[in-house]
Motif scaffolding. Structure first.
Motif, PDB file in Angstrom:
ATOM      1  N   ILE A 129       0.857  -1.183   0.000  1.00 44.06           N
ATOM      2  CA  ILE A 129       0.000   0.000   0.000  1.00 44.06           C
ATOM      3  C   ILE A 129       0.896   1.238   0.000  1.00 44.06           C
ATOM      4  N   LEU A 156      -3.779   4.400  -0.322  1.00 43.96           N
ATOM      5  CA  LEU A 156      -4.404   4.743   0.960  1.00 43.96           C
ATOM      6  C   LEU A 156      -5.355   5.930   0.801  1.00 43.96           C
ATOM      7  N   LEU A 166      -2.692  -1.046  12.310  1.00 40.12           N
ATOM      8  CA  LEU A 166      -1.281  -1.096  11.923  1.00 40.12           C
ATOM      9  C   LEU A 166      -0.534  -2.015  12.876  1.00 40.12           C
ATOM     10  N   ILE A 222      -2.590  -2.990   7.941  1.00 35.93           N
ATOM     11  CA  ILE A 222      -1.325  -2.680   7.242  1.00 35.93           C
ATOM     12  C   ILE A 222      -0.188  -3.217   8.100  1.00 35.93           C
ATOM     13  N   PHE A 228      -2.597  -5.410   3.907  1.00 38.00           N
ATOM     14  CA  PHE A 228      -1.573  -4.781   3.069  1.00 38.00           C
ATOM     15  C   PHE A 228      -0.238  -4.821   3.807  1.00 38.00           C
ATOM     16  N   ASN A 249       3.286  -2.276   4.236  1.00 36.31           N
ATOM     17  CA  ASN A 249       3.711  -0.891   4.040  1.00 36.31           C
ATOM     18  C   ASN A 249       4.583  -0.757   2.789  1.00 36.31           C
TER      19      ASN A 249
END
Lengths: 170, 190
Positions: free
Chosen positions: A35, A40, A56, A88, A114, A116
């Motif tokens: 991503i 985003l 996250l 993420i 996803f 990073n």
């Protein structure tokens, strides 16, 4: 070795290969895309009348791993509600197959994940919250217009997540 | 100790309220014990050109990925009148564990135990590793990461090193604030 023993060894070997191949195939079929800023932004812009629950985390983060089952339960309990659940991972993209996907498989992850893909960690941190310092885990909740309405920093419980979602769904 | 911390907190809040956007925040004195039981106060380092405070951990993989780099920084700057202090505020990491960890990873700089995470609260530190560089007047001149590569394989910006070099050259710190992902400091229950 007796012929019978040879046959048994061969069968065991074939069975092991089959199990390994099946596991690898299962791991391969779970996709974890990178991503970046644009992706985003698109997710935040196109809310389609749904809240966004964005967690996250990282495989190296113990409290992240500890809170994961609560998120899995939350996704199951709220699957008929207007909420998108995304995660993420802050692991490196080259660790997706070796670390991220096996963890997600083990947890039976039931939401979009996803990894990073921002060039700089700082850009992702600041895009989510300029006052956030990058402590993991952290969960952000965005309303139906894509506006951030909640930042839950550190490990949370099912009850805290539930209370927050129920409040925002009213 | 409780009263001192409360006064420190009040002072810090007062400082923050009265600090203009471009003025550095001044840190008040505090005292903590290292893993050998020896007390260290910030005022012990008042003659240093800079004081590096790093919130570190024994169990955080990100903090541990920086062990060698932290030690290297300490070795590179210890003879340049730069004080180097590690602070462990994690509630579950004992003094014995900190001592063992320092020995195992050859960390020779001072490491203090922040019982009850009072000093982490005072600094508003939230992750490990997290750096605060103070000048001789205990003003925060730099806050953030050590560098921009958790793995150490593709370092583009040596932020801490750069801030120290600028302070030692009597220059303004050009990048005062950076961010990085890290492990949450495990605080005692509120």
């Amino acid at each position: 070795m007796k012929p019978r023993g040879n046959l048994l060894t061969a069968l065991l070997f074939l069975f092991s290969i089959l199990i390994l191949t099946t596991d690898e195939a299962q791991v391969r079929e779970l996709k974890v895309e990178k991503i970046d800023k644009k992706k985003l932004e698109d997710i935040l812009k196109n809310r389609n009348q749904k809240l966004l629950f964005l967690n996250l985390w990282a495989t190296w983060c113990v409290p992240c791993r500890e809170e994961f089952p609560d998120i899995i339960k939350l996704v199951n309990d709220y699957k008929n509600k207007p909420i998108d659940f995304y995660g993420i991972s802050i692991d490196y993209p080259d660790e997706v197959n070796s670390k991220v996907i096996p963890f997600l498989k083990k947890q039976k992850a039931n939401f979009t994940s996803f990894v990073n893909g921002f060039d700089k960690d700082e850009d992702l941190i600041n895009m989510l919250d300029k006052n956030w310092n990058g402590a993991l885990p952290s969960t952000f909740i965005f309303d139906k217009s894509g506006k951030k309405v909640s930042l839950l920093e550190g490990k949370q419980t099912y009850k805290i997540f539930k209370n927050e979602l129920d409040r925002l769904l009213k | 100790m409780k009263r001192n911390t409360f006064i420190s907190l009040l002072f810090l809040i007062f400082s923050l309220i009265n600090t203009k956007a471009d003025e550095p925040i001044k840190v008040t004195n505090f005292t903590l014990k290292d893993y050998n039981g020896k007390e260290h106060s910030l005022t012990d380092y008042k003659n240093s050109k800079a004081i590096v405070i790093i919130f570190i951990a024994t169990q955080c993989p990100v903090s541990n990925a920086y062990n060698e780099r932290m030690e290297k920084l300490y070795q590179d700057y210890k003879d340049k009148n730069v004080a180097f202090i590690g602070i462990n505020s994690n509630k579950q990491e004992s003094i014995e564990e900190i001592a063992e960890h320092a020995k195992k990873h050859n960390l020779n700089f001072t490491i203090l135990k922040d019982t009850g995470n009072k000093i982490a609260d005072m600094f508003n530190a939230s992750v490990t590793p997290e750096v605060f560089v103070l000048n001789k007047d205990f003003n925060i001149m730099y806050h953030g990461r050590i560098d921009d590569s958790r793995r150490g394989d593709n370092i583009q910006h040596q932020d801490l090193r750069k801030a120290l070099d600028e302070i030692l050259s009597n220059k303004n710190v050009s990048v005062k604030e950076t961010k990085a992902f890290g492990c949450t400091i495990k605080r005692v229950e509120q």
